[in-house]
Design an enzyme around this catalytic site. Structure first.
Site, short mmCIF file in Angstrom:
data_model
loop_
_atom_site.label_atom_id
_atom_site.label_comp_id
_atom_site.label_asym_id
_atom_site.label_seq_id
_atom_site.Cartn_x
_atom_site.Cartn_y
_atom_site.Cartn_z
N CYS A 131 0.84 -1.21 0.00
CA CYS A 131 0.00 0.00 0.00
C CYS A 131 0.87 1.25 0.00
O CYS A 131 0.52 2.26 -0.61
CB CYS A 131 -0.90 0.03 1.24
SG CYS A 131 -2.37 -0.99 1.11
N CYS A 238 -5.41 1.49 4.38
CA CYS A 238 -4.27 1.36 3.49
C CYS A 238 -3.13 2.30 3.86
O CYS A 238 -2.02 2.17 3.37
CB CYS A 238 -4.70 1.64 2.06
SG CYS A 238 -5.44 3.25 1.85
S1 SF4 Z 1 -4.78 -2.90 -1.29
FE1 SF4 Z 1 -2.70 -2.36 -0.77
S2 SF4 Z 1 -1.75 -4.35 -0.37
FE2 SF4 Z 1 -3.54 -4.77 -1.54
S3 SF4 Z 1 -2.84 -4.78 -3.65
FE3 SF4 Z 1 -3.63 -2.74 -3.22
S4 SF4 Z 1 -1.87 -1.60 -2.68
FE4 SF4 Z 1 -1.30 -3.74 -2.49
#
Ligand code: SF4
Length: 426
Positions: A131, A238
């Protein structure tokens, strides 16, 4: 009700002070979401406010409002590279439907991806870092040009968001605006129906909160709408929304309970709980009970041996329990909205007229600028979830107030210039 133009008096050149922010929230407390958004986009600061959208399950409402205000407004969308194809389709659908001309995709830095997530599976091994590089960093870079940003967060979505205000100040001197803070699921549904807004294609099949595909699952009936996000992991946010204390911080772990009781200069474990619905009034110990229930059963409760607590809501008449205050080890006074000052009067009556000596705690919508007034009225503990207020308490950085218009009857403070007869306890 104050009109929006009056709030211009509070518009800063660079940032709002905490006190101005409290005033601003009070002025817009009962304003509709469109007014809050219009004010944020057109008048709030000398720097533009960014509009950020996830084009998720509830996004159509704010996007529709933005289109009414200015369809050329820049709308930032975090293109993480991990979205459902349906989300990318939905971006195009909404652009067409609402005439939005300026949706800007924010993408992760390619060298970060190559270095930290070469296989594209970081979401599995370290979702916080995933994230961070796919959302936090790109948004942070884009926001440098802005004085703040608009979010679609709502109080009902999670407990963590339960006291979300319309306007928040972050310690990196940006303002976060949450026009839909007070909306619930039904409000969103009604607005979508009224304006015939197309739902996200995955909404009707059970995705009530939609983020990246690997980290989003369907939500079962009765579950928290965001429970489908990062299901099974210790993660609820996030990172981009976790800066109530200013920093883009580590998300709070699921199930990790935050200490919210501030007492004796620190956040401590709370030994008390509220009476459960239908709980028998037997052997209550460290239990807060509703005011009306106490009045109804006060004779029965006279024989209770444990530590008894009372909840005082705005509108409860504390004179009714004036002679019984010695029965309570603690009294919790509710402040459901910071603009509602009735709790201060209740506290003063309890302390000054009825001599209550137990723990007097304030709980509800407690913000920084109330803290000193609460202390002056006799509160000795506070339940605080607001990030900046927690931060200020932890760092002993609550602003002082040098002029008191309503001196209390307690003699611990004597405001400068106050006439002795005004200090009299009524
Ligand atoms: S929510 Fe966060 S951890 Fe999940 S794919 Fe998207 S950016 Fe990556």
């Amino acid at each position: 009700m104050a009109n929006a133009n009056a709030a211009q008096a509070f518009v800063p050149k660079e940032r709002l002070s905490d006190l101005q922010l409290v005033a601003l929230n009070g002025m817009f407390d009962e304003r509709d979401a469109l007014s809050v958004l219009r004010f944020a986009l057109e008048e709030l600061t000398s720097h533009p406010i960014a509009m950020v959208s996830s084009f998720g399950a509830d996004s159509s409402v704010l996007l529709h409002m933005v289109a009414q205000i200015n369809p050329h407004q820049e709308v930032l969308f975090l293109e993480t590279g991990k979205h459902f194809p349906e989300t990318l389709e939905y971006v195009e659908t909404m652009k067409q439907r609402l005439g939005l001309t300026n949706v800007r995709f924010l993408e992760p830095d390619t060298s970060d991806l190559a270095r930290f997530d070469p296989k594209g599976d970081l979401w599995q091994t370290d979702p916080d870092s995933c994230c961070h590089i796919r959302k936090t960093e790109p948004l942070d870079a884009a926001l440098k040009a802005y004085g703040g940003w608009v979010t679609g967060r709502k109080r009902f979505q999670t407990n963590d968001r339960g006291v979300l205000p319309h306007f928040e100040l972050t310690s990196d001197e940006r303002i976060k605006v949450n026009p839909l803070a007070y909306w619930d699921f039904e409000d969103v549904k009604a607005y979508r129906a009224e304006h015939d807004l197309p739902p996200h294609p995955l909404f009707n099949v059970g995705y009530l909160s939609i983020g990246c595909a690997p980290c989003t699952s369907m939500v079962k009936e009765g579950e928290d709408p965001r429970s489908g996000r990062w299901r099974g992991r210790d993660k609820t946010e996030c990172g981009i929304h976790f800066d109530v204390s200013g920093k883009i911080a580590k998300p709070q772990a699921k199930g990790q309970s935050m200490k919210t009781l501030f007492k004796d200069g620190q956040f401590v474990e709370d030994q008390w709980r509220d009476l459960a619905e239908d709980e028998a009034l037997i052997d209550l110990d460290h239990v807060f009970m509703p005011f009306s229930l106490y009045i109804e059963h006060k004779d029965r409760l006279a024989g209770n041996n444990g530590a008894l607590g009372l909840i005082v809501q705005p509108g409860d008449d504390v004179h009714e329990i004036g002679d019984d205050v010695h029965r309570f080890a603690a009294i919790a006074v509710e402040f459901p909205k910071f603009a509602d000052g009735r709790g201060y009067s209740s506290a003063r009556l309890l302390r000054e007229r009825y001599g209550f000596e137990g723990e007097l705690r304030a709980r509800g919508d407690i913000l920084t600028d109330q803290v000193q007034f609460l202390r002056r009225c006799g509160f000795d503990s506070l339940v605080v979830v607001d990030g900046p207020t927690r931060n200020a308490l932890e760092n002993d950085a609550i602003a002082g107030v040098s002029v008191f218009m309503q001196p209390t009857g307690r003699d611990i403070e004597v405001p400068a210039g106050t006439r002795p007869f005004l200090r009299r306890v009524k």
